[in-house]
Motif scaffolding. Structure first.
Motif, PDB file in Angstrom:
ATOM      1  N   LEU A  60      39.855  35.036  48.463  1.00  0.00           N
ATOM      2  CA  LEU A  60      39.594  33.709  47.920  1.00  0.00           C
ATOM      3  C   LEU A  60      39.761  33.646  46.409  1.00  0.00           C
ATOM      4  O   LEU A  60      39.909  32.566  45.839  1.00  0.00           O
ATOM      5  CB  LEU A  60      38.191  33.246  48.318  1.00  0.00           C
ATOM      6  N   LEU A  61      39.760  34.807  45.765  1.00  0.00           N
ATOM      7  CA  LEU A  61      39.943  34.838  44.323  1.00  0.00           C
ATOM      8  C   LEU A  61      41.362  35.236  43.915  1.00  0.00           C
ATOM      9  O   LEU A  61      41.718  35.135  42.746  1.00  0.00           O
ATOM     10  CB  LEU A  61      38.931  35.798  43.688  1.00  0.00           C
ATOM     11  N   ARG A  62      42.163  35.681  44.860  1.00  0.00           N
ATOM     12  CA  ARG A  62      43.545  36.082  44.537  1.00  0.00           C
ATOM     13  C   ARG A  62      44.419  34.861  44.242  1.00  0.00           C
ATOM     14  O   ARG A  62      45.263  34.901  43.353  1.00  0.00           O
ATOM     15  CB  ARG A  62      44.163  36.877  45.692  1.00  0.00           C
ATOM     16  N   LEU A  63      44.254  33.822  45.037  1.00  0.00           N
ATOM     17  CA  LEU A  63      44.929  32.544  44.789  1.00  0.00           C
ATOM     18  C   LEU A  63      43.844  31.470  44.713  1.00  0.00           C
ATOM     19  O   LEU A  63      43.567  30.771  45.681  1.00  0.00           O
ATOM     20  CB  LEU A  63      45.924  32.223  45.916  1.00  0.00           C
ATOM     21  N   PRO A  64      43.218  31.317  43.545  1.00  0.00           N
ATOM     22  CA  PRO A  64      42.060  30.432  43.436  1.00  0.00           C
ATOM     23  C   PRO A  64      42.397  28.951  43.249  1.00  0.00           C
ATOM     24  O   PRO A  64      41.515  28.150  42.951  1.00  0.00           O
ATOM     25  CB  PRO A  64      41.347  30.975  42.198  1.00  0.00           C
ATOM     26  N   GLN A  65      43.643  28.576  43.441  1.00  0.00           N
ATOM     27  CA  GLN A  65      44.033  27.184  43.215  1.00  0.00           C
ATOM     28  C   GLN A  65      43.203  26.205  44.041  1.00  0.00           C
ATOM     29  O   GLN A  65      42.921  25.093  43.602  1.00  0.00           O
ATOM     30  CB  GLN A  65      45.526  26.999  43.524  1.00  0.00           C
TER      31      GLN A  65
ATOM     32  N   PHE B 166      46.556  26.531  50.395  1.00  0.00           N
ATOM     33  CA  PHE B 166      46.276  27.746  49.620  1.00  0.00           C
ATOM     34  C   PHE B 166      45.314  28.665  50.355  1.00  0.00           C
ATOM     35  O   PHE B 166      45.482  29.887  50.343  1.00  0.00           O
ATOM     36  CB  PHE B 166      45.742  27.404  48.227  1.00  0.00           C
ATOM     37  N   LEU B 167      44.314  28.102  51.013  1.00  0.00           N
ATOM     38  CA  LEU B 167      43.364  28.930  51.760  1.00  0.00           C
ATOM     39  C   LEU B 167      44.042  29.648  52.923  1.00  0.00           C
ATOM     40  O   LEU B 167      43.819  30.837  53.146  1.00  0.00           O
ATOM     41  CB  LEU B 167      42.196  28.082  52.262  1.00  0.00           C
ATOM     42  N   ILE B 168      44.880  28.937  53.663  1.00  0.00           N
ATOM     43  CA  ILE B 168      45.576  29.551  54.801  1.00  0.00           C
ATOM     44  C   ILE B 168      46.501  30.667  54.332  1.00  0.00           C
ATOM     45  O   ILE B 168      46.504  31.766  54.888  1.00  0.00           O
ATOM     46  CB  ILE B 168      46.351  28.490  55.610  1.00  0.00           C
TER      47      ILE B 168
ATOM     48  N   VAL C 252      47.166  36.856  54.311  1.00  0.00           N
ATOM     49  CA  VAL C 252      47.829  38.017  53.718  1.00  0.00           C
ATOM     50  C   VAL C 252      47.062  39.318  53.956  1.00  0.00           C
ATOM     51  O   VAL C 252      47.656  40.377  54.049  1.00  0.00           O
ATOM     52  CB  VAL C 252      48.065  37.792  52.205  1.00  0.00           C
ATOM     53  N   GLY C 253      45.740  39.239  54.055  1.00  0.00           N
ATOM     54  CA  GLY C 253      44.952  40.441  54.270  1.00  0.00           C
ATOM     55  C   GLY C 253      44.533  41.138  52.988  1.00  0.00           C
ATOM     56  O   GLY C 253      44.274  42.336  52.976  1.00  0.00           O
ATOM     57  N   TRP C 254      44.475  40.408  51.887  1.00  0.00           N
ATOM     58  CA  TRP C 254      44.040  40.954  50.611  1.00  0.00           C
ATOM     59  C   TRP C 254      42.532  41.171  50.601  1.00  0.00           C
ATOM     60  O   TRP C 254      41.794  40.481  51.304  1.00  0.00           O
ATOM     61  CB  TRP C 254      44.362  39.991  49.472  1.00  0.00           C
TER      62      TRP C 254
END
Length: 126
Positions: free
Chosen positions: A105-110, A92-94, A99-101
């Motif tokens: 780290l909060l866009r996909l916080p899984q 998930f971190l990679i 993506v360049g958002w």
């Protein structure tokens, strides 16, 4: 009883519950409603369910390890479960960081849910 493994198992059941409820609302419903071709859509739907099963079975294994007598296999199984949750978190971190958002780290916080299971499991091995 191993309290660390029990905490990891309970946390993992929580992660599975969040996956089932929030994931169905935020991922599965939009996926099934999108214009993607049926075959890849159903493959992704099946993969989502496979992750649901995986998270739930991992939680059950951790609870069993917590209640089991310490054997030579306990450590090996626990390391496997910990590595598996680290791998999920790193994935998930990679993906998020590639993506360049803004505030990635909060866009996909899984990863925030997955990493504590690994840490608690490793603490139980010690």
């Amino acid at each position: 009883m191993n309290g660390w493994f029990l905490a990891a198992g309970i946390t993992s059941f929580g992660v599975a519950a969040v996956h089932l409820v929030a994931g169905h609302r935020d991922v599965v419903r939009p996926l099934l409603a999108c214009a993607l071709a049926d075959e890849p859509k159903r493959v992704l739907h099946a993969v989502w369910h496979m992750v649901s099963v995986d998270l739930t079975l991992s939680a059950a294994v951790l609870v069993c390890l917590a209640l089991a007598d310490d054997t030579s296999a306990t450590g090996l199984v626990a390391w496997f479960v910990a590595a598996h949750f680290v791998a999920y978190a790193v994935t998930f971190l990679i993906v998020t960081l590639s993506v360049g958002w803004s505030k990635p780290l909060l866009r996909l916080p899984q990863w925030i849910l997955l990493l504590p299971v690994a840490v608690l499991t490793v603490a139980g091995i010690g």
